[in-house]
Design a protein around this motif. Structure first.
Motif, short mmCIF file in Angstrom:
data_model
loop_
_atom_site.label_atom_id
_atom_site.label_comp_id
_atom_site.label_asym_id
_atom_site.label_seq_id
_atom_site.Cartn_x
_atom_site.Cartn_y
_atom_site.Cartn_z
N ARG A 135 0.82 -1.21 0.00
CA ARG A 135 0.00 0.00 0.00
C ARG A 135 0.85 1.27 0.00
NH1 ARG A 135 -5.27 1.26 3.70
NH2 ARG A 135 -5.86 -0.66 2.61
N LEU A 136 1.93 1.26 0.78
CA LEU A 136 2.75 2.47 0.93
C LEU A 136 3.88 2.56 -0.08
CD1 LEU A 136 3.06 2.63 4.84
CD2 LEU A 136 1.32 3.68 3.37
N GLY A 137 4.20 1.44 -0.72
CA GLY A 137 5.30 1.44 -1.68
C GLY A 137 6.65 1.20 -1.07
N ALA A 138 6.72 1.03 0.25
CA ALA A 138 7.97 0.75 0.97
C ALA A 138 7.58 0.17 2.32
CB ALA A 138 8.80 2.02 1.14
N PRO A 139 8.44 -0.66 2.90
CA PRO A 139 8.07 -1.27 4.18
C PRO A 139 8.09 -0.25 5.32
CG PRO A 139 10.31 -1.88 3.55
CD PRO A 139 9.72 -1.17 2.38
N PRO A 140 7.03 -0.22 6.13
CA PRO A 140 7.05 0.63 7.31
C PRO A 140 7.89 0.00 8.41
CG PRO A 140 5.06 -0.68 7.30
CD PRO A 140 5.80 -1.01 6.02
N THR A 141 8.27 0.80 9.39
CA THR A 141 8.95 0.25 10.57
C THR A 141 7.94 -0.54 11.38
OG1 THR A 141 10.45 2.14 10.66
CG2 THR A 141 10.25 0.81 12.66
N LEU A 142 8.32 -1.76 11.75
CA LEU A 142 7.45 -2.61 12.56
C LEU A 142 7.83 -2.44 14.03
CD1 LEU A 142 5.36 -4.88 13.00
CD2 LEU A 142 7.20 -6.53 12.53
N TYR A 143 6.89 -1.90 14.81
CA TYR A 143 7.08 -1.76 16.26
C TYR A 143 6.21 -2.80 16.96
CZ TYR A 143 9.03 2.88 15.23
OH TYR A 143 9.78 3.92 14.74
N VAL A 144 6.76 -3.47 17.97
CA VAL A 144 5.99 -4.44 18.74
C VAL A 144 6.09 -4.08 20.23
CG1 VAL A 144 6.22 -6.31 17.08
CG2 VAL A 144 7.94 -6.05 18.86
N HIS A 145 4.99 -4.28 20.94
CA HIS A 145 4.97 -3.96 22.36
C HIS A 145 3.92 -4.84 23.04
CE1 HIS A 145 1.07 -1.72 22.47
NE2 HIS A 145 1.32 -1.59 21.19
N GLY A 146 3.95 -4.89 24.36
CA GLY A 146 2.97 -5.65 25.12
C GLY A 146 3.57 -6.87 25.78
N GLY A 147 2.85 -7.37 26.79
CA GLY A 147 3.36 -8.47 27.60
C GLY A 147 3.47 -9.79 26.87
N GLY A 148 2.77 -9.96 25.75
CA GLY A 148 2.82 -11.22 25.03
C GLY A 148 3.77 -11.25 23.86
N VAL A 149 4.60 -10.21 23.72
CA VAL A 149 5.47 -10.09 22.55
C VAL A 149 6.69 -11.00 22.64
CG1 VAL A 149 7.11 -8.50 21.45
CG2 VAL A 149 4.77 -7.79 21.83
N ARG A 150 7.13 -11.30 23.84
CA ARG A 150 8.41 -11.99 24.02
C ARG A 150 8.53 -13.25 23.18
NH1 ARG A 150 9.86 -15.86 27.72
NH2 ARG A 150 7.87 -15.58 28.79
N GLU A 151 7.47 -14.06 23.14
CA GLU A 151 7.54 -15.33 22.40
C GLU A 151 7.54 -15.12 20.89
OE1 GLU A 151 5.40 -14.56 24.73
OE2 GLU A 151 5.75 -15.94 26.41
N LEU A 157 10.04 -12.51 14.31
CA LEU A 157 9.80 -11.24 13.61
C LEU A 157 11.11 -10.46 13.61
CD1 LEU A 157 6.36 -10.38 15.27
CD2 LEU A 157 6.71 -11.28 12.95
N SER A 158 12.00 -10.84 12.72
CA SER A 158 13.38 -10.35 12.76
C SER A 158 13.49 -8.85 12.54
CB SER A 158 14.23 -11.09 11.72
OG SER A 158 13.70 -10.91 10.41
N SER A 159 12.53 -8.25 11.84
CA SER A 159 12.63 -6.83 11.55
C SER A 159 11.98 -5.95 12.62
CB SER A 159 11.98 -6.52 10.20
OG SER A 159 10.58 -6.76 10.25
N ALA A 160 11.37 -6.57 13.61
CA ALA A 160 10.59 -5.81 14.58
C ALA A 160 11.47 -5.05 15.56
CB ALA A 160 9.66 -6.74 15.35
N ARG A 161 11.01 -3.87 15.94
CA ARG A 161 11.63 -3.09 17.01
C ARG A 161 10.75 -3.19 18.25
NH1 ARG A 161 13.66 2.61 14.22
NH2 ARG A 161 14.75 1.66 12.42
N TRP A 162 11.30 -3.73 19.32
CA TRP A 162 10.55 -3.92 20.56
C TRP A 162 10.59 -2.64 21.37
CZ3 TRP A 162 12.50 -5.94 25.72
CH2 TRP A 162 11.43 -6.18 26.58
N VAL A 163 9.41 -2.12 21.72
CA VAL A 163 9.31 -0.90 22.52
C VAL A 163 8.40 -1.20 23.71
CG1 VAL A 163 8.93 1.59 22.45
CG2 VAL A 163 9.36 0.35 20.33
N PRO A 164 8.96 -1.64 24.84
CA PRO A 164 8.13 -2.11 25.95
C PRO A 164 7.23 -1.04 26.57
CG PRO A 164 10.45 -2.00 26.59
CD PRO A 164 10.40 -1.81 25.12
N GLY A 165 7.60 0.23 26.49
CA GLY A 165 6.80 1.29 27.07
C GLY A 165 6.12 2.16 26.04
N PHE A 166 5.67 1.56 24.94
CA PHE A 166 5.16 2.35 23.81
C PHE A 166 3.88 3.13 24.17
CE2 PHE A 166 4.98 2.26 18.90
CZ PHE A 166 5.98 3.22 18.83
N VAL A 167 2.97 2.53 24.93
CA VAL A 167 1.76 3.24 25.32
C VAL A 167 2.11 4.43 26.21
CG1 VAL A 167 -0.45 3.08 26.54
CG2 VAL A 167 0.30 1.19 25.09
#
Length: 250
Positions: free
Chosen positions: A200-216, A221-231
């Motif tokens: 849709r965008l013509g280029a990959p967006p940055t993938l951000y992941v957060h939340g207590g269930g992200v660890r597993e 998700l090798s490209s993901a950026r983990w942001v534990p305090g994103f909210v």
């Protein structure tokens, strides 16, 4: 003046002080599934807080319990609400109140970091939201998290164990099959969303992941950026925007 941020979810309350420059301090996480959140707050928080900003997606009962605990120690309390437009973000929902405030706040956080973003939160639910580089929200998805999938299966088929197992693309026993299926469904949803967002965008967006269930999921998700305090990061943006908003503007 001390200002604190509070992110109340369905299982945990995350708290952090808001620094004068808009950054957040050290995060304190308090579980509340078994109750006792007021006592936990009394042990973890300062006796007096000048201003508290609260974002809640928890039940009314739990939210009221947290608000009562804050009233006894805070001079002023404000509760974050989803806005159609704020801080450069324009949400896709025709009715802003139907977009969870936690999702809205992570969009503010992603916007502040710059560029297009696909934001994935894994808590009780798994949520995915797409934000383009101009701050336009393209909508998202909501699904059960892997934990909820596993619990739902066990509730309908008591012979299935609720925990355990090792992820495998093709599992050779039931426990491994359960964890592989539930986590694999979540991974596939995120990967499909990322592929569709890129198209849709013509280029990959940055993938951000957060939340207590992200660890597993992070290992898959090798490209993901983990942001534990994103909210909380987004709540800081909301608090700063609210402080500069002219009186009478929504």
């Amino acid at each position: 003046m001390s200002t604190w941020l509070f992110d109340l979810g369905n299982t945990r309350l995350k708290c952090a002080p808001l620094n004068d420059d808009g950054t957040i301090g050290g995060i304190v996480a308090l579980d509340h599934l078994d109750g006792g959140i007021a006592d936990a707050m009394a042990r973890a928080l300062p006796a007096r807080i000048e201003v508290a900003h609260l974002a809640s997606v928890a039940s009314t009962e739990t939210t009221v319990e947290v608000l009562d605990a804050l009233v006894s120690r805070c001079r002023r309390i404000s509760r974050a609400r989803t806005q159609a437009r704020m801080d450069g973000v324009r949400i896709a929902y025709a009715r802003p109140d139907k977009l969870g405030v936690d999702r809205f706040l992570t969009l503010l956080a992603a916007r502040a970091r710059g560029g297009a973003a696909l934001v994935c939160g894994v808590g009780t639910a798994l949520t995915v939201d797409l934000l383009d580089a101009d701050g336009l929200h393209h909508g998202g998805r909501i699904a059960p998290s892997p934990r909820v999938m596993r619990d739902a299966l066990q509730a309908r088929a008591r012979q299935l164990v609720p925990d355990g197992g090792t992820y495998s693309e093709f599992a050779a026993d039931t426990e491994d099959g359960l964890v592989s299926g539930c986590e694999g469904a979540a991974i596939a949803l995120v990967e499909r969303s990322l592929a569709e967002a890129t198209q849709r965008l013509g280029a990959p967006p940055t993938l951000y992941v957060h939340g207590g269930g992200v660890r597993e999921l992070r290992a898959h998700l090798s490209s993901a950026r983990w942001v534990p305090g994103f909210v909380l990061e987004g709540l800081a943006r909301w608090a700063m925007a609210e402080a500069t908003r002219p009186a009478g503007l929504a």
